[in-house]
Design an enzyme around this catalytic site. Structure first.
Site, PDB file in Angstrom:
ATOM      1  N   ALA A   9       0.836  -1.209   0.000  1.00 18.43           N
ATOM      2  CA  ALA A   9       0.000   0.000   0.000  1.00 18.43           C
ATOM      3  C   ALA A   9       0.865   1.251   0.000  1.00 18.43           C
ATOM      4  O   ALA A   9       0.671   2.162   0.799  1.00 18.43           O
ATOM      5  CB  ALA A   9      -0.924  -0.013   1.224  1.00 18.43           C
ATOM      6  N   GLU A 161       5.813  11.342  -9.551  1.00 18.58           N
ATOM      7  CA  GLU A 161       5.225  11.860  -8.317  1.00 18.58           C
ATOM      8  C   GLU A 161       4.891  13.332  -8.456  1.00 18.58           C
ATOM      9  O   GLU A 161       5.581  14.074  -9.133  1.00 18.58           O
ATOM     10  CB  GLU A 161       6.177  11.615  -7.153  1.00 18.58           C
ATOM     11  CG  GLU A 161       6.083  10.171  -6.715  1.00 18.58           C
ATOM     12  CD  GLU A 161       7.011   9.863  -5.581  1.00 18.58           C
ATOM     13  OE1 GLU A 161       6.983  10.610  -4.588  1.00 18.58           O
ATOM     14  OE2 GLU A 161       7.758   8.894  -5.692  1.00 18.58           O
ATOM     15  N   ASN A 220      13.537   4.998 -17.149  1.00 17.22           N
ATOM     16  CA  ASN A 220      14.099   5.778 -16.048  1.00 17.22           C
ATOM     17  C   ASN A 220      15.558   6.146 -16.304  1.00 17.22           C
ATOM     18  O   ASN A 220      15.998   7.245 -15.971  1.00 17.22           O
ATOM     19  CB  ASN A 220      13.965   5.016 -14.721  1.00 17.22           C
ATOM     20  CG  ASN A 220      12.588   5.217 -14.116  1.00 17.22           C
ATOM     21  OD1 ASN A 220      11.848   6.112 -14.524  1.00 17.22           O
ATOM     22  ND2 ASN A 220      12.227   4.394 -13.157  1.00 17.22           N
ATOM     23  N   CYS A 272      13.310   5.905  -7.757  1.00 17.15           N
ATOM     24  CA  CYS A 272      13.581   4.997  -8.881  1.00 17.15           C
ATOM     25  C   CYS A 272      14.868   5.242  -9.642  1.00 17.15           C
ATOM     26  O   CYS A 272      15.549   4.290 -10.013  1.00 17.15           O
ATOM     27  CB  CYS A 272      12.423   5.055  -9.877  1.00 17.15           C
ATOM     28  SG  CYS A 272      10.948   4.257  -9.248  1.00 17.15           S
ATOM     29  N   PHE A 273      15.192   6.497  -9.932  1.00 17.58           N
ATOM     30  CA  PHE A 273      16.258   6.750 -10.900  1.00 17.58           C
ATOM     31  C   PHE A 273      17.574   6.058 -10.534  1.00 17.58           C
ATOM     32  O   PHE A 273      18.118   5.267 -11.296  1.00 17.58           O
ATOM     33  CB  PHE A 273      16.490   8.249 -11.090  1.00 17.58           C
ATOM     34  CG  PHE A 273      15.461   8.912 -11.962  1.00 17.58           C
ATOM     35  CD1 PHE A 273      14.394   8.196 -12.489  1.00 17.58           C
ATOM     36  CD2 PHE A 273      15.552  10.261 -12.260  1.00 17.58           C
ATOM     37  CE1 PHE A 273      13.446   8.805 -13.301  1.00 17.58           C
ATOM     38  CE2 PHE A 273      14.600  10.890 -13.073  1.00 17.58           C
ATOM     39  CZ  PHE A 273      13.551  10.152 -13.588  1.00 17.58           C
ATOM     40  N   GLN A 274      18.083   6.357  -9.339  1.00 20.36           N
ATOM     41  CA  GLN A 274      19.375   5.776  -8.972  1.00 20.36           C
ATOM     42  C   GLN A 274      19.268   4.260  -8.849  1.00 20.36           C
ATOM     43  O   GLN A 274      20.109   3.515  -9.354  1.00 20.36           O
ATOM     44  CB  GLN A 274      19.877   6.379  -7.657  1.00 20.36           C
ATOM     45  CG  GLN A 274      21.145   5.691  -7.175  1.00 20.36           C
ATOM     46  CD  GLN A 274      21.967   6.530  -6.227  1.00 20.36           C
ATOM     47  OE1 GLN A 274      22.289   7.670  -6.510  1.00 20.36           O
ATOM     48  NE2 GLN A 274      22.291   5.968  -5.092  1.00 20.36           N
ATOM     49  N   PHE A 334      12.160  15.586  -2.813  1.00 13.52           N
ATOM     50  CA  PHE A 334      13.033  15.507  -3.994  1.00 13.52           C
ATOM     51  C   PHE A 334      12.513  16.336  -5.155  1.00 13.52           C
ATOM     52  O   PHE A 334      13.245  16.658  -6.076  1.00 13.52           O
ATOM     53  CB  PHE A 334      13.297  14.050  -4.399  1.00 13.52           C
ATOM     54  CG  PHE A 334      12.243  13.414  -5.275  1.00 13.52           C
ATOM     55  CD1 PHE A 334      12.346  13.467  -6.655  1.00 13.52           C
ATOM     56  CD2 PHE A 334      11.161  12.748  -4.719  1.00 13.52           C
ATOM     57  CE1 PHE A 334      11.389  12.874  -7.474  1.00 13.52           C
ATOM     58  CE2 PHE A 334      10.202  12.149  -5.525  1.00 13.52           C
ATOM     59  CZ  PHE A 334      10.316  12.218  -6.906  1.00 13.52           C
TER      60      PHE A 334
END
Length: 480
Positions: A9, A161, A220, A272-274, A334
């Protein structure tokens, strides 16, 4: 009535399932998690994540065909389609440490699905996972199946996001990967019919399993690469007197390149990116492709360089020391319009300043003091484990104060850093801020949100990433 259950969740599972429930009133959707506080929050007026538009969607469906529960096994047992959206952190020890994805939570979810299932099910990978995860999950399910048939699909999320609900309502594409067998194709069709309630059919792409898994990592990596490219240019702009905003605008006017993801900044962040690039690097290394791995590693190296450069520029501008000086930090998330702090560049910038004994006063409109203290005292990669497995009571960083007002944060400060591009920071009364700061008063704009000329007129010494340097900064040694 088709029943869907989503295990996990979090940022992906909650919003995605809420939108499916809204758009498919005849489908019953249950979101399950073993974290009691998290499920309680989803069932309350104070949702566990902030995302514009999410609250309205949840309130409309909750209790009708959208349910949040800790009874994981019951809902998995009843479901026709099970989405798995659990954490896939980067491994911190053992084989592939620092790069490979840790599939512990995924594996335990798969074993539980096999244990409790009494009917055939479609199992959908929703978390970002390494290529070939589906194969491993398939093996676990098949070897524990007791005659029940499972079909595995990969359905990666491409949410940004801050705009997740908008992205879910109008996705660029929905990607579904499955086995190229009659059963696999039938499973793809079943999931396709769910999305077809609101997504045009030509935007629902179907591929084999591996292509779907790799497409997410590739997307990504390409986005992060653009950010690192413009950030590399920002360093060159400062060295030559060019303005990165003008350069990226000119570059973005080329229709082959386009203007998105060309804003120079203190660095990229997010969950996600890194993680995905490290994952990609590891997969390349495992498949005997060291040159390809090295290429993608450079994207992360430039990102780390950009954060270090920002801290070094700040310290060298302020007479080469920030010891005991109050530095205001505006923004910790971020990016704007989210309360998410995972891998935010603010963590590394703050740690860099704390390493030089600065005193920090932090303000972010959506991030709590507890979260900030937790982030500044956690080890790398700890954030990506479920909350109950994170260090319980993080030690409070004494030189850090968290306040609920930008003016309070900047009062008596020697310098001010903007680390998130919240809209409200553009509208601040900088004359008032200047009057209440120590002199000389410094502004370090890590997001290029301020009007540099106006601030210099007020009296600030301003450093803005990739912009021509203030006379004050030009006299200082170059920062590497």
């Amino acid at each position: 009535m088709v029943k869907i259950c989503c295990i996990g969740a979090g940022y992906v599972g909650g919003p995605t399932m809420a939108v499916i429930a809204l758009k498919c009133p005849k489908i019953e959707v249950a979101v399950v998690d073993i974290s009691v506080p998290r499920i309680n929050a989803w069932n309350s007026d104070q949702l566990p994540i902030y995302e514009p538009g999410l609250e309205d969607v949840v309130k409309e469906c909750r209790g009708r065909n959208l349910f949040f529960s800790t009874d994981v096994e019951k809902h998995v047992f009843e479901a026709d389609i099970v989405f798995v959206s659990v954490n896939t952190p980067t491994k911190t020890r053992g084989l592939g440490a620092g790069k490979a994805a840790d599939l512990t939570y995924w594996e335990s979810a798969a074993r539980m699905i096999a244990d409790v299932s009494k009917s055939d099910k479609i199992v959908v990978e929703k978390s970002t996972v390494p290529v070939k995860t589906a194969e491993a999950i398939e093996k676990i399910l098949t070897h524990n199946s007791k005659g029940i048939k499972f079909q595995i699909l990969s359905n990666p999320e491409f949410l940004a996001e801050g705009t997740a609900i908008k992205d879910l309502f109008n996705p660029d594409r929905v990607l579904i990967g499955g086995r190229e067998t009659p059963e696999g194709q039938k499973a793809i069709q079943t999931l396709k019919e769910v999305y077809a309630h609101w997504v045009p059919e030509d935007q629902i792409l179907t591929t084999n399993l591996w292509s779907a898994e790799l497409s997410k990592l590739a997307a990504n990596a390409f986005l992060a690469q653009r950010i690192s490219s413009v950030n590399a240019m920002s360093a060159l702009c400062e060295a030559t007197g060019a303005d990165v905003t003008q350069v990226s605008f000119a570059v973005g006017k080329d229709s082959r390149i386009g203007p998105k993801f060309l804003n120079a900044s203190v660095g990229f962040g997010g969950s996600c990116f890194q993680k995905d690039i490290l994952n990609l690097v590891y997969i390349c290394e495992c498949n005997g492709l060291p040159e390809v791995a090295e290429y993608w590693k450079q994207v992360i190296k430039i990102n780390d360089y950009q954060k270090n450069r920002f801290v070094n520029r700040l310290v060298s501008s302020m007479f080469n020391t920030v010891a005991t000086k109050k530095i205001a930090i505006l923004g910790f998330a971020f990016k704007k319009d989210t309360g998410d702090t995972r891998e935010t560049p603010a963590i590394d910038v703050c740690k860099g300043l704390l390493g030089d004994k600065a005193r920090l006063s932090i303000y972010d409109p959506q991030v709590t003091e507890d979260q900030i203290q937790r982030d500044l005292s956690m080890k790398k990669f700890d954030w990506d484990h479920p909350l109950h497995l994170q260090p319980m009571s993080p030690t409070t960083v004494k030189q850090v104060g968290v306040v609920w007002d930008a003016y309070e944060a900047t009062k008596d400060a020697h310098g001010l850093c903007i680390l998130t591009e919240w809209d409200e920071f553009k509208k601040l009364d900088f004359q008032r801020i200047y009057d209440n700061m120590q002199k000389p008063a410094f502004v370090f704009d890590g997001r290029n949100v301020v009007n540099v000329d106006k601030l210099r007129e007020i009296g600030f010494i301003v450093y803005s990433i990739g912009k021509p340097l203030d006379a004050w900064l030009k006299d200082l040694p170059a920062v590497a």
